[in-house]
Motif scaffolding. Structure first.
Motif, PDB file in Angstrom:
ATOM      1  N   LEU A 146       0.815  -1.213   0.000  1.00 48.82           N
ATOM      2  CA  LEU A 146       0.000   0.000   0.000  1.00 48.82           C
ATOM      3  C   LEU A 146       0.853   1.269   0.000  1.00 48.82           C
ATOM      4  O   LEU A 146       0.577   2.196  -0.773  1.00 48.82           O
ATOM      5  N   PRO A 147       1.900   1.373   0.822  1.00 50.95           N
ATOM      6  CA  PRO A 147       2.755   2.567   0.724  1.00 50.95           C
ATOM      7  C   PRO A 147       3.476   2.663  -0.624  1.00 50.95           C
ATOM      8  O   PRO A 147       3.658   3.764  -1.155  1.00 50.95           O
ATOM      9  N   MET A 148       3.899   1.544  -1.181  1.00 49.44           N
ATOM     10  CA  MET A 148       4.550   1.585  -2.495  1.00 49.44           C
ATOM     11  C   MET A 148       3.611   2.128  -3.561  1.00 49.44           C
ATOM     12  O   MET A 148       3.997   2.964  -4.388  1.00 49.44           O
ATOM     13  N   ILE A 149       2.371   1.653  -3.541  1.00 50.30           N
ATOM     14  CA  ILE A 149       1.380   2.128  -4.511  1.00 50.30           C
ATOM     15  C   ILE A 149       1.141   3.621  -4.358  1.00 50.30           C
ATOM     16  O   ILE A 149       0.897   4.337  -5.328  1.00 50.30           O
ATOM     17  N   ALA A 150       1.244   4.116  -3.114  1.00 47.08           N
ATOM     18  CA  ALA A 150       1.033   5.543  -2.842  1.00 47.08           C
ATOM     19  C   ALA A 150       2.259   6.398  -3.160  1.00 47.08           C
ATOM     20  O   ALA A 150       2.219   7.615  -2.992  1.00 47.08           O
ATOM     21  N   GLY A 151       3.356   5.760  -3.583  1.00 47.80           N
ATOM     22  CA  GLY A 151       4.529   6.519  -3.982  1.00 47.80           C
ATOM     23  C   GLY A 151       5.633   6.604  -2.953  1.00 47.80           C
ATOM     24  O   GLY A 151       6.617   7.315  -3.150  1.00 47.80           O
ATOM     25  N   GLU A 152       5.487   5.875  -1.862  1.00 44.83           N
ATOM     26  CA  GLU A 152       6.504   5.911  -0.819  1.00 44.83           C
ATOM     27  C   GLU A 152       7.626   4.918  -1.121  1.00 44.83           C
ATOM     28  O   GLU A 152       7.443   3.938  -1.848  1.00 44.83           O
ATOM     29  N   ARG A 153       8.786   5.180  -0.536  1.00 45.97           N
ATOM     30  CA  ARG A 153       9.886   4.216  -0.545  1.00 45.97           C
ATOM     31  C   ARG A 153       9.787   3.425   0.761  1.00 45.97           C
ATOM     32  O   ARG A 153       9.846   4.018   1.835  1.00 45.97           O
ATOM     33  N   VAL A 154       9.660   2.138   0.653  1.00 49.55           N
ATOM     34  CA  VAL A 154       9.296   1.326   1.807  1.00 49.55           C
ATOM     35  C   VAL A 154      10.468   0.473   2.279  1.00 49.55           C
ATOM     36  O   VAL A 154      11.016  -0.335   1.522  1.00 49.55           O
ATOM     37  N   SER A 155      10.846   0.673   3.523  1.00 47.10           N
ATOM     38  CA  SER A 155      11.789  -0.223   4.192  1.00 47.10           C
ATOM     39  C   SER A 155      11.010  -0.981   5.257  1.00 47.10           C
ATOM     40  O   SER A 155      10.337  -0.378   6.092  1.00 47.10           O
ATOM     41  N   PHE A 156      11.091  -2.297   5.216  1.00 48.92           N
ATOM     42  CA  PHE A 156      10.254  -3.124   6.080  1.00 48.92           C
ATOM     43  C   PHE A 156      11.040  -4.369   6.489  1.00 48.92           C
ATOM     44  O   PHE A 156      11.713  -4.990   5.665  1.00 48.92           O
ATOM     45  N   ALA A 157      10.968  -4.698   7.748  1.00 49.83           N
ATOM     46  CA  ALA A 157      11.600  -5.921   8.253  1.00 49.83           C
ATOM     47  C   ALA A 157      10.561  -6.699   9.047  1.00 49.83           C
ATOM     48  O   ALA A 157      10.282  -6.380  10.206  1.00 49.83           O
ATOM     49  N   GLY A 158       9.978  -7.712   8.416  1.00 48.67           N
ATOM     50  CA  GLY A 158       8.976  -8.531   9.067  1.00 48.67           C
ATOM     51  C   GLY A 158       9.463  -9.956   9.213  1.00 48.67           C
ATOM     52  O   GLY A 158      10.624 -10.275   8.964  1.00 48.67           O
ATOM     53  N   HIS A 159       8.540 -10.820   9.585  1.00 42.46           N
ATOM     54  CA  HIS A 159       8.892 -12.236   9.741  1.00 42.46           C
ATOM     55  C   HIS A 159       9.019 -12.919   8.385  1.00 42.46           C
ATOM     56  O   HIS A 159       9.852 -13.818   8.205  1.00 42.46           O
ATOM     57  N   TYR A 160       8.207 -12.474   7.416  1.00 42.23           N
ATOM     58  CA  TYR A 160       8.161 -13.126   6.116  1.00 42.23           C
ATOM     59  C   TYR A 160       8.806 -12.317   4.995  1.00 42.23           C
ATOM     60  O   TYR A 160       9.293 -12.887   4.019  1.00 42.23           O
ATOM     61  N   TYR A 161       8.778 -10.995   5.107  1.00 36.35           N
ATOM     62  CA  TYR A 161       9.254 -10.149   4.020  1.00 36.35           C
ATOM     63  C   TYR A 161      10.199  -9.073   4.543  1.00 36.35           C
ATOM     64  O   TYR A 161      10.029  -8.563   5.658  1.00 36.35           O
ATOM     65  N   ARG A 162      11.174  -8.712   3.704  1.00 37.14           N
ATOM     66  CA  ARG A 162      12.092  -7.612   3.995  1.00 37.14           C
ATOM     67  C   ARG A 162      12.233  -6.761   2.743  1.00 37.14           C
ATOM     68  O   ARG A 162      12.351  -7.286   1.634  1.00 37.14           O
ATOM     69  N   THR A 163      12.217  -5.448   2.908  1.00 37.56           N
ATOM     70  CA  THR A 163      12.452  -4.538   1.789  1.00 37.56           C
ATOM     71  C   THR A 163      13.377  -3.414   2.251  1.00 37.56           C
ATOM     72  O   THR A 163      13.484  -3.133   3.451  1.00 37.56           O
ATOM     73  N   GLU A 164      14.005  -2.779   1.287  1.00 38.73           N
ATOM     74  CA  GLU A 164      14.873  -1.645   1.590  1.00 38.73           C
ATOM     75  C   GLU A 164      14.657  -0.565   0.541  1.00 38.73           C
ATOM     76  O   GLU A 164      15.045  -0.717  -0.615  1.00 38.73           O
ATOM     77  N   GLN A 165      13.970   0.482   0.934  1.00 40.61           N
ATOM     78  CA  GLN A 165      13.683   1.607   0.038  1.00 40.61           C
ATOM     79  C   GLN A 165      12.982   1.136  -1.243  1.00 40.61           C
ATOM     80  O   GLN A 165      13.268   1.622  -2.350  1.00 40.61           O
ATOM     81  N   ALA A 166      12.049   0.196  -1.097  1.00 38.97           N
ATOM     82  CA  ALA A 166      11.334  -0.343  -2.260  1.00 38.97           C
ATOM     83  C   ALA A 166      10.383   0.701  -2.823  1.00 38.97           C
ATOM     84  O   ALA A 166       9.670   1.383  -2.079  1.00 38.97           O
ATOM     85  N   MET A 167      10.350   0.825  -4.143  1.00 36.78           N
ATOM     86  CA  MET A 167       9.456   1.804  -4.772  1.00 36.78           C
ATOM     87  C   MET A 167       8.881   1.220  -6.057  1.00 36.78           C
ATOM     88  O   MET A 167       9.401   0.237  -6.602  1.00 36.78           O
ATOM     89  N   ALA A 168       7.799   1.814  -6.527  1.00 44.37           N
ATOM     90  CA  ALA A 168       7.140   1.398  -7.762  1.00 44.37           C
ATOM     91  C   ALA A 168       6.870   2.626  -8.619  1.00 44.37           C
ATOM     92  O   ALA A 168       6.005   3.439  -8.291  1.00 44.37           O
ATOM     93  N   GLU A 169       7.598   2.767  -9.700  1.00 38.48           N
ATOM     94  CA  GLU A 169       7.393   3.853 -10.651  1.00 38.48           C
ATOM     95  C   GLU A 169       7.434   3.272 -12.067  1.00 38.48           C
ATOM     96  O   GLU A 169       8.205   2.353 -12.330  1.00 38.48           O
ATOM     97  N   PRO A 170       6.607   3.783 -12.977  1.00 36.55           N
ATOM     98  CA  PRO A 170       5.708   4.925 -12.842  1.00 36.55           C
ATOM     99  C   PRO A 170       4.391   4.514 -12.183  1.00 36.55           C
ATOM    100  O   PRO A 170       4.080   3.326 -12.087  1.00 36.55           O
ATOM    101  N   ARG A 171       3.652   5.504 -11.756  1.00 39.63           N
ATOM    102  CA  ARG A 171       2.325   5.290 -11.166  1.00 39.63           C
ATOM    103  C   ARG A 171       1.343   6.236 -11.831  1.00 39.63           C
ATOM    104  O   ARG A 171       1.679   7.374 -12.143  1.00 39.63           O
ATOM    105  N   PHE A 172       0.115   5.749 -12.037  1.00 41.75           N
ATOM    106  CA  PHE A 172      -0.919   6.586 -12.645  1.00 41.75           C
ATOM    107  C   PHE A 172      -1.636   7.420 -11.593  1.00 41.75           C
ATOM    108  O   PHE A 172      -2.076   8.520 -11.863  1.00 41.75           O
ATOM    109  N   ARG A 173      -1.744   6.880 -10.372  1.00 43.97           N
ATOM    110  CA  ARG A 173      -2.445   7.558  -9.278  1.00 43.97           C
ATOM    111  C   ARG A 173      -1.917   7.039  -7.951  1.00 43.97           C
ATOM    112  O   ARG A 173      -1.236   6.012  -7.903  1.00 43.97           O
TER     113      ARG A 173
END
Length: 305
Positions: A146-173
């Motif tokens: 959800l934060p990636m879709i909103a344009g944020e860079r996501v760093s996350f450390a969970g039990h199942y998933y890890r990300t570091e400054q993950a982003m999704a571009e381009p975005r329409f909305r």
């Protein structure tokens, strides 16, 4: 997001050569588009489901098919009912859905759930895990997507998933409508109240009043106005005046509407609308041209679309 009337395409077994398979799918989507449906959905499965056919029957990969449908339709929203979270890393799914949104001009819907078809997981090498683990995975995945879709860079450390400054571009909305489907009154409805724009309820007509009451309770627990969470029911429709209620298989009674298009609409009005559900997503077992339009016209009258 408004989805009062949706079409689900549940199978790709049309008795045609492979070369005619996608044209048949596209014709259905275009008919729904012209008939005023709000959305068209495909299943996110790699094998056909047990209740619909054998595993080796034709099954297109969902997002490849949706990308193609985006170029062949104009108005309908496009999504899966629903994506199995276990099939893709959440960062990949965020990238896929933002790409579909760009390709479709802002018509993507992110339908997502825990995943449940164990045979696919076993044969294709996806980790299945327990029921509880799959829900925990989905909860973590949503915190990434959800934060990636909103344009944020996501760093996350969970039990199942890890990300570091993950982003999704381009975005329409910045917000892509989020849908979940299921019948679980605690876990599924609880997630719907916390995160989602739309809940597609899979239940018989007789169960719907209880499902609505349970959903209102989950919304109260999440401090959310239930009026802000759209609801629909998944329904099989057989628009054949010769097909009567007593011909419906016992396992499907209360989940099907049969008869003329007008009779189908009357069934929906009495059992879905009167139960407090906002809309319906219908699938039709056959791909007879004109049937989608006829059912759509009748349902739009009772749904007020």
């Amino acid at each position: 997001m408004t989805i009062r009337l949706g079409l689900q395409i549940p199978n790709f077994s049309y008795g045609t050569p492979v070369s005619e398979l996608f044209p048949t799918v596209l014709a259905q989507a275009r008919e729904a588009d012209a008939a005023g449906f709000d959305a068209v959905f495909v299943m996110d499965h790699f094998y056909q489901l047990p209740m619909l056919g054998s595993p080796d029957q034709p099954m297109l990969e969902a997002y490849t098919a949706l990308g193609a449908l985006a170029t062949g339709t104009e108005n309908v929203q496009l999504g899966t009912l629903v994506t199995g979270n276990t099939y893709r890393n959440p960062t990949l799914l965020a990238k896929i859905i933002t790409t579909l949104d760009v390709v479709s001009g802002g018509r993507a819907v992110l339908g997502v759930g825990t995943g449940w078809f164990e045979l696919e997981h076993t044969q294709l090498g996806f980790e299945f895990g327990t029921f509880t683990e799959r829900f925990k995975k989905l909860d973590e995945a949503l915190q990434i997507m959800l934060p990636m879709i909103a344009g944020e860079r996501v760093s996350f450390a969970g039990h199942y998933y890890r990300t570091e400054q993950a982003m999704a571009e381009p975005r329409f909305r910045d917000h892509i409508p989020l849908m979940i489907g299921g019948s679980g009154e605690k876990k599924t409805f609880g997630l719907a109240a916390r995160y989602f724009d739309h809940l597609n309820i899979i239940a018989s007509f007789a169960e719907l009043p209880r499902k609505v009451a349970a959903l209102h309770q989950r919304c109260e627990e999440a401090d959310r106005d239930p009026a802000t969470l759209e609801t629909s029911v998944l329904l099989t429709a057989i628009p054949d005046p010769k097909f009567t209620e007593d011909m419906v298989p016992p396992a499907m009674r209360g989940r099907m509407a049969v008869g003329s298009a007008e009779q189908i609409a009357e069934t929906v009005a009495a059992n879905v609308v009167d139960a407090g559900i906002d809309g319906v997503i219908v699938n039709l077992p056959s791909s007879v041209p004109g049937s989608i339009s006829a059912v759509g016209a009748a349902l739009r009258d009772v749904l007020g679309t």
